[in-house]
Scaffold this active site. Sequence first.
Site, PDB file in Angstrom:
ATOM      1  CG  ASP A 182      -1.905  -1.125   1.268  1.00 63.03           C
ATOM      2  OD1 ASP A 182      -1.829  -2.026   0.410  1.00 63.03           O
ATOM      3  OD2 ASP A 182      -2.749  -1.139   2.175  1.00 63.03           O
ATOM      4  CD  GLU A 225      -0.730  -6.209   8.737  1.00 70.26           C
ATOM      5  OE1 GLU A 225      -0.995  -5.650   9.820  1.00 70.26           O
ATOM      6  OE2 GLU A 225      -1.189  -5.836   7.647  1.00 70.26           O
TER       7      GLU A 225
END
Length: 418
Positions: free
Chosen positions: A162, A391
């Site tokens: 992102d 993550e």
Amino acid sequence: RQDLIDQARAVLARNDRGHYTVPTHGLYPFQWNWDSALSALGFAHYDEARAWTEIETLFDHQWEDGKVPHIIFHEMDDGYFPGPDVWGTARRIPTSGITQPPVTGFAVRRIFDRARDKAMAERRARALLPRIHAWHKWFYRNRDPQGTGLVAIIHPWESGRDNSVDWDEAFARVPTEGVAPFQRRDTSHANPAHRPTDEQYKRYIWLVQHFRSLGWDNTRLHDASPFRMVDPGFNAILIRSCSDLADLAQQLGETEIAADSRAFAERGIAAMDSLWHDGLGQYVCFDRAAGKQIDSPSIGGLLAAFCAIPHARAQAVAARIATLAESARFMVPSHDPTAPEYDGLRYWRGPVWLIVNYMISDGLKEAGQAGMAQRIDTDSIRLIEESGFAEYYDPITAEPCGGGSFTWTAAMVIEILN
Ligand code: DGY
């Protein structure tokens, strides 16, 4: 070792919603596209039926034009922004309107090849085959209108990376005027220092509003987007999925899909070389809207090794990673730690991600770079041992970042240790 596998299975069980998994509780409460494909690889080691279901659920929400959306909003949850009301895609079960790295062709072939229940695998792979192929055709039709052999993403979220440094320059051209006021939710689940900035969020949402105003008509979005980026990592995933789908289709006697898929892959591999950057010794992005290469030493250019690039190029990618290893303890940082924009905690501007490690390592093994592949696998497991199933991780300190109990991180551990 067995202990880590058991812990990984517990993470998958916790995030399992029956016919799909959420990436993690709270931060990402729906089904995400490439998360699901990669997570299915983990399930496949102990529950093949569940692995197939994960991918079938994703394809149950494929659009009529062939696109497979990046988020499926199965059950409402207002702990996430942007939700269905922002996307406005007008589907019975709402989805987002953009897509994500098409890693499913690769995953399905791998699950098929390893299947113990061959009859089930053949039945379920055969049903998925034309749907995956339709998605690949969608990409080349809508995201490569000039027929270059490489597709562009039109939103940073499509890359999965992102807030990569790769997008900074092009993203500055995306306006922020007219963005309706909003409240981010991600920063209440994760440390804001690990996440994209508010400035970036305004531009993410500007693009969503822009595409929505065009009715999510994919025949128009590519040319209408001020952000059109050819990402070597994204294209490598698509090319690898096309060539894996070609092999699978061949085995299943689907000769037309096999021939089409092979042609996509061959054209893509040839075109990848236009993304090579001699000075950096790796692949880089091409900003299609501005017509120029982006001089950014990110992991997107290393992930290129996931498809069958020439062996000399794979060797150069391995050498480039060896250089990165001089400034970080854990491979592979998502951005060069010696670059000024590097940030070891902030999402895709430095941290290590196990899914990308897995794909780079897999590609390097295929290209005969077993030593570096082994190093990457070892580092992935060391990160889990030091910091759990996060993550992503700081490549120097191993600090766990973003969400915890993360599905695809756990799935990769099961893959690597099996
Ligand atoms: C997010 O919300 O951060 C996702 O990466 C977008 O898909």
